[in-house]
Design a protein around this motif. Sequence first.
Motif, mmCIF file in Angstrom:
data_model
loop_
_atom_site.group_PDB
_atom_site.id
_atom_site.type_symbol
_atom_site.label_atom_id
_atom_site.label_comp_id
_atom_site.label_asym_id
_atom_site.label_seq_id
_atom_site.Cartn_x
_atom_site.Cartn_y
_atom_site.Cartn_z
ATOM 1 N N GLN A 24 0.833 -1.206 0.000
ATOM 2 C CA GLN A 24 0.000 0.000 0.000
ATOM 3 C C GLN A 24 0.863 1.250 0.000
ATOM 4 N N THR A 28 0.926 3.914 -3.073
ATOM 5 C CA THR A 28 0.597 5.308 -2.789
ATOM 6 C C THR A 28 1.763 6.222 -3.182
ATOM 7 N N TYR A 31 1.754 6.764 -6.836
ATOM 8 C CA TYR A 31 0.713 7.716 -7.236
ATOM 9 C C TYR A 31 1.143 9.164 -7.022
ATOM 10 N N ARG A 32 1.952 9.419 -5.995
ATOM 11 C CA ARG A 32 2.251 10.783 -5.571
ATOM 12 C C ARG A 32 2.698 11.697 -6.715
ATOM 13 N N LEU A 35 -0.213 12.401 -9.134
ATOM 14 C CA LEU A 35 -1.261 13.252 -8.575
ATOM 15 C C LEU A 35 -0.761 14.667 -8.287
ATOM 16 N N ASP A 36 0.541 14.788 -8.007
ATOM 17 C CA ASP A 36 1.125 16.127 -7.823
ATOM 18 C C ASP A 36 0.911 16.975 -9.074
ATOM 19 N N THR A 41 -4.041 15.179 -3.601
ATOM 20 C CA THR A 41 -3.508 14.114 -2.763
ATOM 21 C C THR A 41 -4.234 12.822 -3.159
ATOM 22 N N TYR A 42 -3.727 11.694 -2.686
ATOM 23 C CA TYR A 42 -4.362 10.422 -3.000
ATOM 24 C C TYR A 42 -5.804 10.359 -2.487
ATOM 25 N N TYR A 45 -8.021 12.438 -4.735
ATOM 26 C CA TYR A 45 -8.202 11.737 -6.004
ATOM 27 C C TYR A 45 -9.323 10.697 -5.878
ATOM 28 N N LEU A 46 -9.320 9.945 -4.777
ATOM 29 C CA LEU A 46 -10.354 8.930 -4.575
ATOM 30 C C LEU A 46 -11.739 9.562 -4.479
ATOM 31 N N VAL A 116 -3.967 8.676 -15.291
ATOM 32 C CA VAL A 116 -3.269 8.190 -14.097
ATOM 33 C C VAL A 116 -3.281 6.663 -13.985
ATOM 34 N N LEU A 120 0.111 4.426 -13.724
ATOM 35 C CA LEU A 120 0.425 3.668 -12.521
ATOM 36 C C LEU A 120 0.631 2.192 -12.856
#
Length: 146
Positions: A24, A28, A31-32, A35-36, A41-42, A45-46, A116, A120
């Motif tokens: 996890q 994460t 993703y950073r 998403l930046d 932030t994660y 995004y969710l 994204v 990923l």
Amino acid sequence: MTDEEPEASTLLDQQLCFALYAAQRAVTAAYRPLLDELGLTYPQYLVLLVLWERGETPVKELAATLRLDYGTVSPLLKRLEAAGLVRRERSARDERSVLVASTGRAEELRERAGRVPGRLLAATGLDGTEAARLREELWRLTERIS
């Protein structure tokens, strides 16, 4: 101990919880940077993924979908609202219910955010079939434990 019970191990690398925790954190972290680029932030995004999929959603339903408590979701939504990405308002049908929806600004991010998942997946080195199988196993584990 019976033959049917697996022998317990106290070795860290033998712990299922640690393998899940490490995975996890790695996912994460992957993703950073993606998403930046979106200024998210994660957890933000969710939230947006849910709103893009479902449209206007009660906060209670959003929290349940994300498996988060209201105390975690509320400040998250406040930050998204301050950034102009969501709006919150009381339901006309039920004053106790707060509805949340994405704004036009969030909709502008949607196309970029759509890239994204593929990026990923490429970072993981998994192919689509492997990723689907892993996701199904994780959901099955979640259901069994819940």
